[in-house]
Motif scaffolding. Structure first.
Motif, mmCIF file in Angstrom:
data_model
loop_
_atom_site.group_PDB
_atom_site.id
_atom_site.type_symbol
_atom_site.label_atom_id
_atom_site.label_comp_id
_atom_site.label_asym_id
_atom_site.label_seq_id
_atom_site.Cartn_x
_atom_site.Cartn_y
_atom_site.Cartn_z
ATOM 1 N N ASP A 117 0.859 -1.192 0.000
ATOM 2 C CA ASP A 117 0.000 0.000 0.000
ATOM 3 C C ASP A 117 0.893 1.239 0.000
ATOM 4 O OD1 ASP A 117 -1.998 1.855 0.243
ATOM 5 O OD2 ASP A 117 -2.286 1.536 2.401
ATOM 6 N N TYR A 118 1.412 1.561 -1.181
ATOM 7 C CA TYR A 118 2.325 2.699 -1.270
ATOM 8 C C TYR A 118 1.563 4.001 -1.036
ATOM 9 C CZ TYR A 118 5.684 -0.550 -3.285
ATOM 10 O OH TYR A 118 6.545 -1.586 -3.473
ATOM 11 N N ARG A 119 2.123 4.804 -0.116
ATOM 12 C CA ARG A 119 1.474 6.077 0.228
ATOM 13 C C ARG A 119 2.491 6.985 0.906
ATOM 14 N NH1 ARG A 119 0.728 6.006 5.628
ATOM 15 N NH2 ARG A 119 0.984 3.982 6.635
ATOM 16 N N GLU A 120 2.243 8.256 0.808
ATOM 17 C CA GLU A 120 3.119 9.213 1.474
ATOM 18 C C GLU A 120 2.710 9.334 2.939
ATOM 19 O OE1 GLU A 120 4.995 13.688 0.894
ATOM 20 O OE2 GLU A 120 3.329 13.027 -0.369
ATOM 21 N N ALA A 121 3.683 9.243 3.823
ATOM 22 C CA ALA A 121 3.390 9.314 5.254
ATOM 23 C C ALA A 121 2.824 10.681 5.614
ATOM 24 C CB ALA A 121 4.653 9.049 6.061
ATOM 25 N N GLU A 122 1.899 10.676 6.547
ATOM 26 C CA GLU A 122 1.258 11.920 6.963
ATOM 27 C C GLU A 122 2.048 12.646 8.047
ATOM 28 O OE1 GLU A 122 -2.664 10.932 8.173
ATOM 29 O OE2 GLU A 122 -3.333 10.306 6.161
ATOM 30 N N GLU A 123 2.988 11.946 8.681
ATOM 31 C CA GLU A 123 3.764 12.545 9.764
ATOM 32 C C GLU A 123 5.227 12.677 9.345
ATOM 33 O OE1 GLU A 123 3.360 10.006 13.092
ATOM 34 O OE2 GLU A 123 1.164 10.147 13.191
ATOM 35 N N ALA A 124 5.909 13.571 10.030
ATOM 36 C CA ALA A 124 7.352 13.700 9.826
ATOM 37 C C ALA A 124 8.060 12.673 10.695
ATOM 38 C CB ALA A 124 7.816 15.109 10.187
ATOM 39 N N PRO A 125 9.227 12.217 10.300
ATOM 40 C CA PRO A 125 9.961 11.264 11.141
ATOM 41 C C PRO A 125 10.337 11.887 12.484
ATOM 42 C CG PRO A 125 11.358 12.089 9.365
ATOM 43 C CD PRO A 125 9.971 12.580 9.080
ATOM 44 N N VAL A 126 10.385 11.055 13.518
ATOM 45 C CA VAL A 126 10.725 11.500 14.867
ATOM 46 C C VAL A 126 12.100 10.950 15.229
ATOM 47 C CG1 VAL A 126 10.108 11.376 17.310
ATOM 48 C CG2 VAL A 126 8.315 11.614 15.565
ATOM 49 N N VAL A 127 12.960 11.832 15.738
ATOM 50 C CA VAL A 127 14.312 11.436 16.118
ATOM 51 C C VAL A 127 14.401 11.373 17.642
ATOM 52 C CG1 VAL A 127 16.772 11.992 15.990
ATOM 53 C CG2 VAL A 127 15.253 12.558 14.069
#
Length: 730
Positions: A117-127
């Protein structure tokens, strides 16, 4: 014919593609693959293929692996018979190429396996950043975990993608996110920096407690988890400017100005947490009193029975501080400690333990502060290293700027949890000198000289890399405090005065003592009749005053004896010139001004000169006022009146003047209306000489100085036989 695509989706976003032509003749269907086995003489239907590609477009523009060179390697590429795709290529094929093929007449698409299910993530990555204590003191393993929508992101894969210039990263779930985020590029740069400064680049990533600036920039990128809480607590005040030091000690005999109080809080914060630092305030701003305030607070803290604070590396406050300074400054430290910290027991070590025959433990027993010179510290290092210290204070720390010198090695090795470097010029000739200082007081800030040279020195010094210079400033900011006189002028009185005590070097002292004994025998029999013997007494006083300055003023054959006062003066001038200040230098003896002039020429320091023999007085004054020379040499009689020299903000009085009014007049050449800067006044007084006795007597009987200065007043009742005897006696 129909072009058939067999697409087999596997795990980890892998995709196998297989193309073939299907031909139908009656009820018979034959398959012709686009790829060939060796010896297979089949053919490709290039015209039919071209018609299909005209409708589909050129898929190799989206996924390069879908194309192959035409026959002979010339012309437009054509479809590859087979292809294996992975990662972002699989994503691009599925989202862009596959829909076109499915909607094109004459193309059959057969897929097998599970399409993600290819899709653009809705959140930014968390470090998330964590630290874990290691077996090495002050060092922590650095952990960095990146998550997206609760899924872990491979740290190594992300860095590889960034290094390869990729713009997106794909997760196993099919979610993808943009790599074109400033914080991710900054994270990569910071980790590259931390890795570059490690001796072993293959070792686990580590960070030191001293790298507060690097930690701060890392922490701003994400979440600092609980494992790092203790580390954060230890450096948080340094980064946020709200350091929590020790209470101001009641035993300190000084009212700290606001900037000095700020420095004191910073110093005691470092001390409490076993960190070190560089106090690099401009000359004349009270670095010594700030350090003495720390020492008073440490003793009070220990006397109160307080437990170690915050950090297991906190030094034992009951142990003494070791102050190492140039020989010429040891006496000044002793005097300043007596003045500002009278409750502390101070011991100045003036000889090697072997020479004075004293047991080191006995010599240092019961002291709160031990003061010694760099030379003696180096010679008797084993004696100093064998005991416990609350802290090591290196005054005029540029003396250990050469990291290959023995003095540097001793300062670096001495076991002390807290080390402080005091210097007005932390950086003089090159960045490696600065590395030497930081490696003593903050050994984990830049651990390796080789890595420091590669990462900072070469880019900054050879390539003029301003970005690396700015980064270096950010890294050292938490552990270095520097205030210029201009920055704190509103906290200062209009004029500051200080006595610089000069300890004569052994040869200079021996010459002085020899002449003193001779003059004492001659004078003590004459002092009962001051009026009759006035000229002889005055002659002896003048001779001893000159000997306090430079032995060769009395005997030219003694030119090989170094002038201790000149050495101290030029130690001060080195800082002053480096910091862009300008100074007036006064003496009553033109012969000594000549010695200063010769030394200035040797040191390549520009100067102007004015004495009673100067004919073009106005031109010389204008040359200083309108020029860039940092030093103006002036004799008392020539420059005591009629000059307005507000271009200077420092005044050096090389010999004590008997008349306080004359002293004030000289100082007022620069401290007058129109002076926008604070004026610093330094009086150089030779210890254990007639100069010191004159200064002591000055407070008791100020009229004496006018008497001696004027000469003809010696017959007056103000100068008694007792006064003169005091000048010549021990």
């Amino acid at each position: 014919p129909t072009l058939s695509l067999l697409a087999n989706y596997g795990g980890d976003h892998r995709l196998r593609l297989h193309w073939e032509w299907h031909y139908k003749s009656g009820n018979l269907v034959t398959a012709q693959p686009l790829w060939r086995h060796p010896g297979d003489h089949g053919y490709r239907d290039d015209p039919a293929e071209a018609r299909i590609l005209e409708a589909v477009g050129q898929p190799w523009d989206v996924v390069p692996a879908l194309g192959e060179s035409a026959t002979g390697g010339w012309g437009t590429p054509r479809l590859a018979g087979t292809a294996e795709l992975s990662g972002l290529d699989t994503l691009a094929f599925t989202e862009e190429v596959l829909p076109r093929l499915q909607n094109t007449a004459g193309v059959d698409v057969d897929t097998s396996g599970d399409i993600a299910d290819y899709r653009e993530a809705e959140e930014a990555p968390v470090v998330a950043i964590s630290t874990k204590a290691t077996d090495q003191r002050d060092w922590f393993d650095l952990g960095i975990v990146i998550t997206l929508e609760g899924q872990p992101v491979s740290f190594a894969a992300l860095f590889s993608a960034l290094a390869a210039g990729q713009t997106r990263m794909l997760l196993p779930s099919g979610a993808y996110f943009s790599l074109d985020l400033p914080e991710l590029h900054q994270l990569r740069a910071l980790i590259d920096e931390a890795r570059a400064l490690q001796d072993n680049k293959d070792a686990p990533l580590q960070i030191s407690r001293f790298q507060a600036g690097l930690w701060d920039e890392l922490a701003q990128l994400g979440i600092v988890d609980e494992q790092a809480a203790a580390w954060r607590e230890a450096v948080g005040g340094l980064l946020e400017g709200g350091v929590n030091g020790l209470p101001l000690p009641a035993t300190l005999n000084a009212d700290l100005r606001p900037y000095q109080l700020e420095g004191y809080n910073w110093l005691t914060f470092l001390y409490r947490h076993g960190l070190g630092g560089v106090l690099a305030d401009d000359m004349g701003l009270g670095k010594t009193v700030q350090a003495l305030a720390l020492m008073c607070a440490a003793k009070d803290h220990a006397a109160a029975g307080a437990a170690p604070v915050e950090d297991t590396a906190t030094p034992d406050g009951a142990a003494p501080f070791l102050v190492v300074a140039p020989t010429s400054v040891v006496g000044n430290w002793e005097a300043e400690a007596a003045r500002f910290a009278p409750g502390l027991t101070v011991r100045a070590i003036g000889e090697t333990f072997a020479k004075n025959g004293v047991d080191p433990a006995e010599a240092m027993a019961g002291a709160d502060i031990i003061i010694t010179s760099y030379a003696l510290f180096r010679i008797d290092y084993d004696a100093y290293a064998s005991r416990q210290w609350a802290g090591l204070v290196l005054d005029e720390a540029q003396f250990v700027k050469n990291h290959q010198s023995k003095a540097y090695q001793c300062a670096r090795k001495l076991p002390a949890a807290f080390k402080l470097a005091i210097t007005g010029t932390p950086l003089e000739n090159n960045l490696m000198e600065f590395w030497a200082l930081t490696s003593i007081v903050a050994p984990g800030l830049f651990a390796s000289p080789k890595r420091f040279a590669e990462y900072y020195q070469k880019p900054v010094e050879k390539n003029g890399d301003k970005g690396q210079l700015d980064k270096l400033r950010r890294r050292v900011r938490p552990l270095m405090m520097r205030r210029t006189k201009e920055q704190v002028i509103h906290d200062l009185p209009p004029k500051q005065e200080q006595i610089l005590e000069v300890v004569l070097n052994p040869r200079h002292q021996k010459v002085y003592q020899t002449h003193l004994q001779r003059e004492r025998q001659k004078i003590l029999g004459l002092i009962d009749d001051v009026n009759k013997n006035r000229f002889t007494i005055f002659q002896s006083l003048t001779l001893l005053r000159q000997l306090s300055l430079d032995a060769s003023l009395v005997d030219a054959s003694l030119s090989g004896v170094r002038s201790s006062k000149l050495d101290v003066l030029f130690e001060q001038l080195e800082d002053l010139v480096a910091e862009g200040h300008r100074a007036l230098i006064f003496s009553q003896f033109t012969g000594f001004l000549g010695k200063v002039r010769e030394r200035l020429v040797e040191e390549n320091i520009e100067f102007c000169y004015l004495d009673g023999g100067t004919r073009n007085r106005t031109d010389v004054v204008n040359e200083f006022k309108n020029g860039a020379a940092p030093v103006f040499l002036i004799s008392l009689k020539a420059g005591g009146f009629g000059l307005n020299l507000t271009e200077a903000d420092y005044v050096f009085l090389l010999d004590p003047w008997w008349n306080p009014a004359s002293e004030a007049q000289a100082v007022d050449r620069t401290h007058r209306i129109g002076q926008a800067r604070n004026v610093m006044v330094y009086r150089l007084v030779a210890k254990d000489t007639i100069e010191e006795k004159v200064m002591a007597l000055k407070a008791k009987k100020s009229q004496l100085f006018a008497d001696v200065m004027e000469g003809d007043a010696l017959s007056g009742g103000s100068l008694t036989a007792e006064d003169l005897a005091g000048l010549f006696n021990d």
